[in-house]
Design a protein around this motif. Sequence first.
Motif, PDB file in Angstrom:
ATOM      1  N   TRP A   1      -0.859   3.632  -5.864  1.00  0.00           N
ATOM      2  CA  TRP A   1      -0.130   2.700  -7.319  1.00  0.00           C
ATOM      3  C   TRP A   1       1.094   2.608  -7.101  1.00  0.00           C
ATOM      4  O   TRP A   1       1.974   3.090  -6.290  1.00  0.00           O
TER       5      TRP A   1
ATOM      6  N   GLU B   1      -1.828   6.526   7.596  1.00  0.00           N
ATOM      7  CA  GLU B   1      -2.805   7.220   6.242  1.00  0.00           C
ATOM      8  C   GLU B   1      -2.067   5.935   4.924  1.00  0.00           C
ATOM      9  O   GLU B   1      -0.993   6.107   5.257  1.00  0.00           O
ATOM     10  N   ILE B   2      -3.023   5.040   5.366  1.00  0.00           N
ATOM     11  CA  ILE B   2      -3.764   4.162   3.784  1.00  0.00           C
ATOM     12  C   ILE B   2      -3.848   5.782   2.674  1.00  0.00           C
ATOM     13  O   ILE B   2      -5.010   5.670   2.501  1.00  0.00           O
ATOM     14  N   ASP B   3      -3.091   5.453   1.938  1.00  0.00           N
ATOM     15  CA  ASP B   3      -3.485   6.544   0.298  1.00  0.00           C
ATOM     16  C   ASP B   3      -4.602   5.341  -0.794  1.00  0.00           C
ATOM     17  O   ASP B   3      -3.690   4.332  -0.787  1.00  0.00           O
ATOM     18  N   GLU B   4      -5.802   5.579  -0.998  1.00  0.00           N
ATOM     19  CA  GLU B   4      -6.074   4.640  -1.124  1.00  0.00           C
ATOM     20  C   GLU B   4      -6.077   5.076  -3.124  1.00  0.00           C
ATOM     21  O   GLU B   4      -6.693   3.813  -3.176  1.00  0.00           O
ATOM     22  N   HIS B   5      -6.201   5.552  -3.357  1.00  0.00           N
ATOM     23  CA  HIS B   5      -5.364   5.925  -4.615  1.00  0.00           C
ATOM     24  C   HIS B   5      -3.852   5.196  -5.106  1.00  0.00           C
ATOM     25  O   HIS B   5      -3.770   5.123  -6.190  1.00  0.00           O
TER      26      HIS B   5
ATOM     27  N   VAL C   1       1.824   4.364   1.767  1.00  0.00           N
ATOM     28  CA  VAL C   1       1.182   5.082   3.395  1.00  0.00           C
ATOM     29  C   VAL C   1       1.851   6.664   3.295  1.00  0.00           C
ATOM     30  O   VAL C   1       3.100   7.028   2.498  1.00  0.00           O
TER      31      VAL C   1
ATOM     32  N   ALA D   1       0.811  -1.084  -0.074  1.00  0.00           N
ATOM     33  CA  ALA D   1       0.434  -0.190   0.148  1.00  0.00           C
ATOM     34  C   ALA D   1       0.511   1.282  -0.213  1.00  0.00           C
ATOM     35  O   ALA D   1       2.048   1.208   0.366  1.00  0.00           O
TER      36      ALA D   1
END
Length: 138
Positions: free
Chosen positions: A120, A114-118, A103, A101
């Motif tokens: 790649w 925090e996780i960056d949902e977008h 972060v 992921a």
Amino acid sequence: RARGKLRIATVGCGAGNGPLQAEVHVTLWDTPSKTPLIISSIRPGSPRMNGFAYGDLINPPFTLRPEQEYDLTVQVAPDSGVFPSGHTGIGIVPEIGTFLAGVYSDGPWLYPTEIDEHAWEQAYMSLLSIQILEDLPT
């Protein structure tokens, strides 16, 4: 997540086509304990290779443990000169590890919760680099 036992010689950040404009810090975090394992200062005069600027050699080299999860972050300020390395399709070689992921943290020197949902893999890997010496027997 590291696949095997690996020795890290140095860590780096994306510098694009030019040198950094200010000092930045790359931190390797132990995910389970949320503690920093390596904090490397990378300066405007730091060695550059293939679009990355690297910190000093880690002596002795740091060993990643097999199947252990790590986070790698870069602490930057505006106009520091951190840019994507310019490699399209860059990623972690499957024999080395797995990207889990993207972060980030809410501030400097904080563990990235925090996780960056977008996120790649290619975007993150063009900003951070690890120089590995060799695989070690597990």
